[in-house]
Design an enzyme around this catalytic site. Structure first.
Site, PDB file in Angstrom:
ATOM      1  N   ASP A 202     -11.295 -54.166   5.477  1.00  0.00           N
ATOM      2  CA  ASP A 202     -10.695 -53.969   4.103  1.00  0.00           C
ATOM      3  C   ASP A 202     -11.962 -54.360   3.309  1.00  0.00           C
ATOM      4  OD1 ASP A 202      -9.965 -54.593   1.615  1.00  0.00           O
ATOM      5  OD2 ASP A 202      -7.941 -54.847   2.211  1.00  0.00           O
ATOM      6  N   HIS A 203     -12.587 -53.090   2.792  1.00  0.00           N
ATOM      7  CA  HIS A 203     -13.932 -53.236   2.166  1.00  0.00           C
ATOM      8  C   HIS A 203     -13.969 -54.318   1.036  1.00  0.00           C
ATOM      9  CE1 HIS A 203     -12.906 -50.223  -0.897  1.00  0.00           C
ATOM     10  NE2 HIS A 203     -13.870 -50.657  -1.569  1.00  0.00           N
ATOM     11  N   HIS A 265      -6.080 -54.047  -0.747  1.00  0.00           N
ATOM     12  CA  HIS A 265      -6.866 -54.783  -1.543  1.00  0.00           C
ATOM     13  C   HIS A 265      -6.328 -55.807  -2.370  1.00  0.00           C
ATOM     14  CE1 HIS A 265      -9.379 -51.702   0.019  1.00  0.00           C
ATOM     15  NE2 HIS A 265      -9.040 -50.836  -0.807  1.00  0.00           N
TER      16      HIS A 265
END
Ligand code: BG6
Length: 516
Positions: A202-203, A265
């Site tokens: 999950d960047h 996010h």
């Protein structure tokens, strides 16, 4: 060569550990992510001296590219997207580590060729046989690739390996489409890889400012005592984008904002704000606490969905003077699409710390501006001592705003007396900005995440139970939406802050969204 300013936040962190030689295999390497993010991130790691010696990349994809073509494309990518400027000398060495293997994802011969390529590299370079497999293809290929890696014996789970050598798999989001598909994907992965080998990206967790949430909360003595229902009125989490779906209409039609942004996010940001202090700063301890938060979120089902969740879709309009098309007119989007490009919701975390404190989340595309922030609004003092102050309307509550992007930093709004003989009070901001305090922009999320996956630190990656619990919350809402009449879309103009209904969600509680 580019000069690098030391980042004090990094100093002494586990990221100072040097990864051992390895080969990174990128499935779907002809896609945008490789050119825009992955290779520029590796290039910046090379500038910082973080890439291990004899590190190599094999791009694995269907197109008929040669090593040379792959290198040229990646060179363009670095010139356009790298955080730091292109350096010809560094590129001359770095480019030699890039290779390309053309194969369909369902062709066992491709995996045999991959195996012999990997073995050859190890032999030529004396490397121990460590591999990272990066799945950057459309998610429909994940099962095929995982199965073929397993069948070709590439997962390293069973093989006797050199001491310290590893095989890891890194998986891009979306991880599943709903709870059922996420469980199925986890099951399939666990047949081939152990959980310790799996790195779900999950960047947002790789963003420096997101990591700083934990530092702010747990390295400072002053915030934690106030971090609960006694002092906090509510929390707002905003991830607003000024762009529309751009070229990703096809993907987005299947996804929508709830799956695309909230499931991953936004819930991750919520986790970090709401979690209890972990018993240690290690992967399992941190993730245990995050899972507890997710499990404590009060489900939103049935009638509650209409009360607590607002969805929207953008119409034509303009953002910062730029004309924007309506979502339904975007490429690969149905002209009658009911896909949401905006979601706002109110949720509660049912535990001792957060009982009764609403968390308001919102995210959307084609909004007024790009901003991601978490705002913690504190309760007003118990006694209104300054009733005589002239401008009562400016007696605003304290807000601690954690700005994730852009203009990364932290600000605290406090009230102060304006200079003069009268009692006039107005809000002022105490501010810390990354750029000015540390003299450099924070590194890109993918730099940190790629480095951590090489070192073997999975703290910033999502665990199977975490991803499933997040899907469980989101799937309830999706299922209710599926039974409701189609929403009246479009319901907000491009360039607005979202649909009116989202404002009403807060007005009803005598609150309003911040306009960051
Ligand atoms: C991705 C979503 O995960 O995050 C995109 O799929 C979104 O739709 C992007 O645009 C936002 O990331 P960032 O880093 O630009 O905030």
């Amino acid at each position: 060569m580019t000069t690098v300013v030391e980042n004090p936040l990094r100093a002494g962190s586990r990221s100072e550990a040097q990864p051992q030689p390895a080969t990174l295999v990128i499935f779907g390497a002809t896609g945008d992510l490789t050119k825009r993010k992955l290779i520029p991130a590796l290039y910046n790691l090379a500038i910082d001296g973080h890439l291990p010696p004899n590190f190599s990349v094999i791009g694995f994809a269907r197109r008929d590219w040669t090593d040379e073509f792959f290198r040229n494309e990646m060179c363009e990518g670095i010139k356009e997207f790298s955080r730091r400027p292109f350096d010809q000398n560094l590129w001359n060495t770095f480019s030699q580590s890039l290779h390309f293997l053309s194969s369909n994802f369902d062709q066992p011969e491709g995996y045999k060729e991959l195996q012999s390529c990997l073995d050859r590299f190890d032999e030529e370079r004396g490397t121990p046989g460590s591999r990272l497999y990066y799945l950057s293809t459309p998610p429909s290929y994940y099962p095929t690739i995982i199965e073929n890696l397993g069948e070709a014996g590439l997962s390293g789970r069973m093989a006797r390996r050199n001491e310290g050598a590893y095989s890891r798999i890194i998986i891009e989001k979306p991880f599943g489409h709903d709870l059922e598909s996420a469980i199925a994907l986890n099951d399939q992965l666990h047949q081939v890889f152990t959980e310790q080998q799996i790195y779900r990206i999950d960047h947002y967790l790789g963003k420096e400012t997101v990591q700083n949430i934990l530092v702010l909360r747990f390295a400072n003595g002053m915030f934690e005592p106030m971090w609960d229902r006694r002092y906090i009125d509510h929390v707002q989490i905003t991830a607003a984008e000024s762009v529309g779906v751009e070229t990703r209409g096809g993907y987005y039609e299947e996804s929508g904002a709830l799956r695309d942004m909230v499931q991953s996010h936004l819930l991750q940001l919520l986790n970090l704000v709401a979690m209890e202090p972990p018993v240690a700063f290690d992967a399992d301890a941190v993730r245990d606490e995050k899972v507890k938060v997710l499990k404590s979120i009060r489900p939103i089902r049935g009638n509650l969905v209409a009360e607590q969740v607002v969805r929207g879709q953008y119409d034509a309009g303009s953002v910062a003077g730029k004309e924007m098309t309506a979502y339904r007119d975007e490429e690969k989007v149905s002209s009658e699409s009911s896909t949401e490009t905006y979601v706002a919701m109110k949720l509660f975390v049912d535990n001792w710390r957060w009982q009764g404190v609403p968390f308001y989340l919102r995210t959307g595309k084609s909004l007024t501006k790009r901003v991601t922030e978490i705002a913690i609004q504190f309760k007003q003092p118990p006694l209104a001592l300054f009733k005589g102050a002239e401008n009562q309307s400016s007696m605003e509550p304290n807000v601690l705003a954690l700005r994730i992007q852009p203009d990364e930093g932290i600000s605290l709004k406090v009230l102060a007396k304006t200079p003069g003989t009268r009692l006039n009070i107005r809000p002022v901001k105490m501010e810390f900005l990354y750029g000015s305090s540390f003299g450099e922009d924070p590194p890109e999320a993918y730099e940190r995440l790629l480095l951590d996956s090489m070192i073997g630190d999975s703290t910033l990656f999502t665990r199977s139970d975490e991803v499933e619990t997040a899907w469980s919350f989101v799937t309830d809402i999706l299922e209710t939406w599926a039974q409701m009449p189609a929403p009246r879309f479009p319901n907000y103009e491009s360039g607005a802050w979202g649909p009116r209904e989202a404002d009403r969600l807060l007005y009803r509680d005598n609150r309003e969204w911040r306009w960051p």
